[in-house]
Scaffold this motif. Structure first.
Motif, PDB file in Angstrom:
ATOM      1  N   ASN A   1       0.852  -1.186   0.000  1.00 37.81           N
ATOM      2  CA  ASN A   1       0.000   0.000   0.000  1.00 37.81           C
ATOM      3  C   ASN A   1       0.899   1.251   0.000  1.00 37.81           C
ATOM      4  N   PRO A   2       0.698   2.204  -0.917  1.00 44.57           N
ATOM      5  CA  PRO A   2       1.551   3.412  -0.975  1.00 44.57           C
ATOM      6  C   PRO A   2       1.515   4.246   0.309  1.00 44.57           C
ATOM      7  N   ASP A   3       0.373   4.289   0.992  1.00 44.65           N
ATOM      8  CA  ASP A   3       0.298   5.036   2.246  1.00 44.65           C
ATOM      9  C   ASP A   3       1.192   4.398   3.313  1.00 44.65           C
TER      10      ASP A   3
ATOM     11  N   ILE B 279       3.909   2.703   2.665  1.00 44.37           N
ATOM     12  CA  ILE B 279       5.297   2.966   2.280  1.00 44.37           C
ATOM     13  C   ILE B 279       5.721   4.325   2.820  1.00 44.37           C
ATOM     14  N   GLU B 280       4.856   5.306   2.682  1.00 43.67           N
ATOM     15  CA  GLU B 280       5.169   6.645   3.191  1.00 43.67           C
ATOM     16  C   GLU B 280       5.333   6.625   4.707  1.00 43.67           C
TER      17      GLU B 280
END
Length: 117
Positions: free
Chosen positions: A76-78, A80-81
């Motif tokens: 999930n990109p969130d 990763i951040e």
């Protein structure tokens, strides 16, 4: 010869120890317990190493499970951040990051560093 007879009369257990079969058995036991490649002492050392390796195996298996969960979450990109912000202190251009370290934690880290050296 009379000296040996006097010993046998004085110490009754001496006649059992003087038997050649008992002597061979005692020699065999000493050899197997202390001198042989597969001796009892060698087995104790190997068992300690085996226990240590099994402990390490359990630790690394737990770490692998944790890493697999992290990999699944990082799809999930969130996430990763969030991971980049927490682990690598990354920030956006418009943000400021302040790292607060407590004195007790710093002392513990210094002690751990000195122990590892």
């Amino acid at each position: 010869m009379s000296y040996i007879q006097n010993l046998k009369n004085k110490y009754p257990w001496f006649k059992y120890i003087g038997n050649r079969y008992v002597l061979v058995f005692i020699f065999f036991m000493v050899w197997m317990l202390f001198l042989d490649n597969y001796s009892y002492l060698e087995h104790r050392v190997l068992n300690k190493e085996l226990d240590e390796l099994e402990t390490n195996k359990e630790y690394y298996q737990d770490e692998i499970k944790k890493d697999c969960l992290d990999i699944k979450r990082l799809n999930n990109p969130d996430q990763i951040e969030k991971y980049a912000r927490e682990k690598y202190y990354m920030k956006r251009d418009s943000e400021d990051i302040y790292i607060i370290e407590f004195e007790e934690e710093m002392l513990l880290e210094e002690e751990e560093n000195h122990k590892s050296l």
